[in-house]
Write a protein that holds these residues in place. Sequence first.
Motif, PDB file in Angstrom:
ATOM      1  N   PRO A   6      -1.523  -9.484   8.145  1.00  0.00           N
ATOM      2  CA  PRO A   6      -2.688  -8.595   7.990  1.00  0.00           C
ATOM      3  C   PRO A   6      -3.014  -8.262   6.537  1.00  0.00           C
ATOM      4  CG  PRO A   6      -1.365  -7.876   9.834  1.00  0.00           C
ATOM      5  CD  PRO A   6      -0.594  -8.975   9.169  1.00  0.00           C
ATOM      6  N   GLU A   7      -2.020  -8.292   5.649  1.00  0.00           N
ATOM      7  CA  GLU A   7      -2.279  -8.015   4.229  1.00  0.00           C
ATOM      8  C   GLU A   7      -3.110  -9.112   3.568  1.00  0.00           C
ATOM      9  OE1 GLU A   7       0.384  -5.512   5.864  1.00  0.00           O
ATOM     10  OE2 GLU A   7       0.869  -7.643   5.649  1.00  0.00           O
ATOM     11  N   ASP A   8      -3.275 -10.233   4.229  1.00  0.00           N
ATOM     12  CA  ASP A   8      -4.121 -11.317   3.699  1.00  0.00           C
ATOM     13  C   ASP A   8      -5.594 -11.121   4.061  1.00  0.00           C
ATOM     14  OD1 ASP A   8      -1.459 -13.495   4.595  1.00  0.00           O
ATOM     15  OD2 ASP A   8      -1.980 -12.867   2.568  1.00  0.00           O
ATOM     16  N   THR A   9      -5.895 -10.102   4.850  1.00  0.00           N
ATOM     17  CA  THR A   9      -7.284  -9.822   5.212  1.00  0.00           C
ATOM     18  C   THR A   9      -8.093  -9.488   3.967  1.00  0.00           C
ATOM     19  OG1 THR A   9      -6.739  -9.066   7.438  1.00  0.00           O
ATOM     20  CG2 THR A   9      -8.796  -8.251   6.468  1.00  0.00           C
ATOM     21  N   ALA A  10      -9.164 -10.226   3.758  1.00  0.00           N
ATOM     22  CA  ALA A  10      -9.972 -10.055   2.542  1.00  0.00           C
ATOM     23  C   ALA A  10     -11.174 -10.981   2.616  1.00  0.00           C
ATOM     24  CB  ALA A  10      -9.149 -10.391   1.296  1.00  0.00           C
ATOM     25  N   VAL A  11     -12.090 -10.762   1.698  1.00  0.00           N
ATOM     26  CA  VAL A  11     -13.128 -11.754   1.434  1.00  0.00           C
ATOM     27  C   VAL A  11     -12.571 -12.696   0.369  1.00  0.00           C
ATOM     28  CG1 VAL A  11     -15.466 -12.189   0.631  1.00  0.00           C
ATOM     29  CG2 VAL A  11     -14.962 -10.132   1.984  1.00  0.00           C
ATOM     30  N   TYR A  12     -12.616 -13.976   0.651  1.00  0.00           N
ATOM     31  CA  TYR A  12     -12.072 -14.983  -0.253  1.00  0.00           C
ATOM     32  C   TYR A  12     -13.212 -15.652  -1.006  1.00  0.00           C
ATOM     33  CZ  TYR A  12      -7.411 -14.463   1.653  1.00  0.00           C
ATOM     34  OH  TYR A  12      -6.180 -13.959   1.999  1.00  0.00           O
ATOM     35  N   TYR A  13     -13.021 -15.742  -2.325  1.00  0.00           N
ATOM     36  CA  TYR A  13     -14.048 -16.294  -3.200  1.00  0.00           C
ATOM     37  C   TYR A  13     -13.520 -17.531  -3.924  1.00  0.00           C
ATOM     38  CZ  TYR A  13     -16.212 -11.687  -2.730  1.00  0.00           C
ATOM     39  OH  TYR A  13     -16.775 -10.538  -2.243  1.00  0.00           O
ATOM     40  N   CYS A  14     -14.387 -18.501  -4.043  1.00  0.00           N
ATOM     41  CA  CYS A  14     -14.110 -19.682  -4.841  1.00  0.00           C
ATOM     42  C   CYS A  14     -14.711 -19.462  -6.231  1.00  0.00           C
ATOM     43  CB  CYS A  14     -14.752 -20.883  -4.162  1.00  0.00           C
ATOM     44  SG  CYS A  14     -14.603 -22.441  -5.018  1.00  0.00           S
TER      45      CYS A  14
END
Length: 124
Positions: A86-94
């Motif tokens: 759950p700590e990986d929950t995020a908006v991921y940007y390139c």
Amino acid sequence: VQLVESGGGLVQAGGSLRLSCTASGRTDRMSTMAWFRRAPGKEREFVAANFRSSRTYYANSVEGRFTLSRDNAKRTVYLQMNSLNPEDTAVYYCAADNGMILSQLRVETAYDYWGQGTQVTVSS
């Protein structure tokens, strides 16, 4: 350079996702490709980067779980994410940059080009 991410979604803890980032335009300006993420209520943070098409570096929090790869013929960089929590929950940007220096690799303001982001949600 235009960057478009895809592959985000909802996954259970322990699961996997693969993000893609496809570039168009002046792709000769993307020698360094990176992934950052912004979790709710937090600053955007470095995840991984391929420095000038050579060595790849990772944040300690994802080392051993995430793998960045790139296919220059397809102008695409990938982020394979395993053992998600759950700590990986995020908006991921390139992100991309042409004149990166190693000491700035983890600094978001050092990158010239950004995608719009893709949401990754990990449920417990």
